[in-house]
Design a protein around this motif. Structure first.
Motif, PDB file in Angstrom:
ATOM      1  N   PRO A 167      46.408  40.645  35.320  1.00  0.00           N
ATOM      2  CA  PRO A 167      45.677  41.505  34.381  1.00  0.00           C
ATOM      3  C   PRO A 167      44.576  42.305  35.089  1.00  0.00           C
ATOM      4  N   ASP A 168      44.309  43.487  34.585  1.00  0.00           N
ATOM      5  CA  ASP A 168      43.221  44.300  35.129  1.00  0.00           C
ATOM      6  C   ASP A 168      41.880  43.594  35.002  1.00  0.00           C
ATOM      7  N   SER A 169      41.742  42.724  33.995  1.00  0.00           N
ATOM      8  CA  SER A 169      40.482  42.000  33.790  1.00  0.00           C
ATOM      9  C   SER A 169      40.153  41.089  34.972  1.00  0.00           C
ATOM     10  N   LEU A 170      41.121  40.776  35.796  1.00  0.00           N
ATOM     11  CA  LEU A 170      40.873  39.987  37.005  1.00  0.00           C
ATOM     12  C   LEU A 170      39.825  40.672  37.886  1.00  0.00           C
ATOM     13  N   CYS A 171      39.803  41.976  37.853  1.00  0.00           N
ATOM     14  CA  CYS A 171      38.888  42.762  38.689  1.00  0.00           C
ATOM     15  C   CYS A 171      37.442  42.691  38.209  1.00  0.00           C
ATOM     16  N   ASP A 172      37.206  42.006  37.101  1.00  0.00           N
ATOM     17  CA  ASP A 172      35.851  41.827  36.584  1.00  0.00           C
ATOM     18  C   ASP A 172      35.226  40.512  37.038  1.00  0.00           C
ATOM     19  N   LEU A 173      35.941  39.732  37.823  1.00  0.00           N
ATOM     20  CA  LEU A 173      35.424  38.437  38.294  1.00  0.00           C
ATOM     21  C   LEU A 173      34.527  38.675  39.509  1.00  0.00           C
ATOM     22  N   ALA A 174      33.302  39.045  39.242  1.00  0.00           N
ATOM     23  CA  ALA A 174      32.370  39.510  40.274  1.00  0.00           C
ATOM     24  C   ALA A 174      32.086  38.500  41.376  1.00  0.00           C
ATOM     25  N   CYS A 175      32.220  37.216  41.119  1.00  0.00           N
ATOM     26  CA  CYS A 175      31.905  36.190  42.109  1.00  0.00           C
ATOM     27  C   CYS A 175      33.128  35.703  42.885  1.00  0.00           C
ATOM     28  N   LEU A 176      34.315  36.190  42.540  1.00  0.00           N
ATOM     29  CA  LEU A 176      35.552  35.700  43.144  1.00  0.00           C
ATOM     30  C   LEU A 176      35.571  35.945  44.644  1.00  0.00           C
ATOM     31  N   ARG A 177      35.749  34.864  45.408  1.00  0.00           N
ATOM     32  CA  ARG A 177      35.790  34.940  46.876  1.00  0.00           C
ATOM     33  C   ARG A 177      37.198  34.832  47.427  1.00  0.00           C
ATOM     34  N   SER A 178      38.071  34.119  46.712  1.00  0.00           N
ATOM     35  CA  SER A 178      39.418  33.876  47.210  1.00  0.00           C
ATOM     36  C   SER A 178      40.431  34.020  46.082  1.00  0.00           C
ATOM     37  N   LEU A 179      41.419  34.878  46.322  1.00  0.00           N
ATOM     38  CA  LEU A 179      42.514  35.061  45.375  1.00  0.00           C
ATOM     39  C   LEU A 179      43.814  34.741  46.102  1.00  0.00           C
ATOM     40  N   ARG A 180      44.505  33.739  45.595  1.00  0.00           N
ATOM     41  CA  ARG A 180      45.790  33.343  46.173  1.00  0.00           C
ATOM     42  C   ARG A 180      46.868  33.489  45.115  1.00  0.00           C
ATOM     43  N   ALA A 181      47.807  34.371  45.393  1.00  0.00           N
ATOM     44  CA  ALA A 181      48.921  34.607  44.477  1.00  0.00           C
ATOM     45  C   ALA A 181      50.195  34.789  45.302  1.00  0.00           C
ATOM     46  N   SER A 182      50.457  33.844  46.175  1.00  0.00           N
ATOM     47  CA  SER A 182      51.643  33.878  47.022  1.00  0.00           C
ATOM     48  C   SER A 182      52.850  33.348  46.268  1.00  0.00           C
ATOM     49  N   ASP A 183      54.017  33.841  46.663  1.00  0.00           N
ATOM     50  CA  ASP A 183      55.288  33.342  46.135  1.00  0.00           C
ATOM     51  C   ASP A 183      55.355  33.389  44.618  1.00  0.00           C
ATOM     52  N   CYS A 184      54.883  34.473  44.078  1.00  0.00           N
ATOM     53  CA  CYS A 184      55.039  34.751  42.644  1.00  0.00           C
ATOM     54  C   CYS A 184      56.151  35.792  42.540  1.00  0.00           C
ATOM     55  N   ARG A 185      56.072  36.635  41.575  1.00  0.00           N
ATOM     56  CA  ARG A 185      57.032  37.738  41.433  1.00  0.00           C
ATOM     57  C   ARG A 185      56.297  39.054  41.241  1.00  0.00           C
ATOM     58  N   LEU A 186      55.134  39.163  41.845  1.00  0.00           N
ATOM     59  CA  LEU A 186      54.283  40.333  41.646  1.00  0.00           C
ATOM     60  C   LEU A 186      54.907  41.592  42.247  1.00  0.00           C
ATOM     61  N   ALA A 187      54.996  42.642  41.438  1.00  0.00           N
ATOM     62  CA  ALA A 187      55.483  43.933  41.914  1.00  0.00           C
ATOM     63  C   ALA A 187      54.321  44.868  42.235  1.00  0.00           C
ATOM     64  N   ALA A 188      53.145  44.565  41.708  1.00  0.00           N
ATOM     65  CA  ALA A 188      51.961  45.396  41.934  1.00  0.00           C
ATOM     66  C   ALA A 188      50.715  44.542  41.742  1.00  0.00           C
ATOM     67  N   LEU A 189      49.628  45.029  42.317  1.00  0.00           N
ATOM     68  CA  LEU A 189      48.311  44.404  42.138  1.00  0.00           C
ATOM     69  C   LEU A 189      47.454  45.360  41.319  1.00  0.00           C
ATOM     70  N   PRO A 190      46.480  44.850  40.592  1.00  0.00           N
ATOM     71  CA  PRO A 190      45.606  45.743  39.823  1.00  0.00           C
ATOM     72  C   PRO A 190      44.914  46.756  40.737  1.00  0.00           C
ATOM     73  N   GLU A 191      44.883  47.994  40.318  1.00  0.00           N
ATOM     74  CA  GLU A 191      44.254  49.053  41.115  1.00  0.00           C
ATOM     75  C   GLU A 191      42.776  48.788  41.371  1.00  0.00           C
ATOM     76  N   GLY A 192      42.128  48.089  40.464  1.00  0.00           N
ATOM     77  CA  GLY A 192      40.691  47.836  40.593  1.00  0.00           C
ATOM     78  C   GLY A 192      40.325  46.681  41.502  1.00  0.00           C
TER      79      GLY A 192
END
Length: 120
Positions: free
Chosen positions: A24-49
């Motif tokens: 979700p685009d709302s992921l880009c609102d997590l101002a304190c996020l230091r680590s994002l791990r989304a390996s081995d999913c089925r993602l075709a795109a990442l949020p532009e933000g």
């Protein structure tokens, strides 16, 4: 989240293997996020933000179906590690060159074409 809780202070988000097709685009609102791990999913795109995540230090999105990374990824100025191998990438956004603290860039395998310099 729907339950009324807040994730605004979340530091790490582990989604690997979850079979998500999008984030979700709302992921880009997590101002304190230091680590994002989304390996081995089925993602075709990442949020532009994604570049708005100014605290982000590590991004792991290997083993997905990504054809490109967000154009403004370089705005996430603390990003030190990017793992994006095992996707369908054929180029990187120019903004990646702005990541002065980047020390790990894992891109193999992908679909990068050899440059003209490589063929001479």
């Amino acid at each position: 989240p729907a339950g009324g809780g807040s994730l605004s202070t979340l530091l790490q988000l582990e989604l690997s293997g979850s079979k998500l097709q999008s984030l979700p685009d709302s992921l880009c609102d997590l101002a304190c996020l230091r680590s994002l791990r989304a390996s081995d999913c089925r993602l075709a795109a990442l949020p532009e933000g994604l570049g708005r995540l100014r605290a982000l230090q590590a991004l792991r999105v290997d083993g997905n179906r990504l054809t490109r990374l967000p154009e403004r990824l370089g705005d996430a100025s603390l990003l030190a590690e990017v793992w994006a191998g095992g996707n369908l990438l054929d180029c990187l956004p120019a903004s990646v060159g702005l990541l002065s603290g980047l020390h790990t860039l894992g891109l193999s395998p992908n679909r990068f074409a050899p440059s003209a310099r490589d063929s001479s």
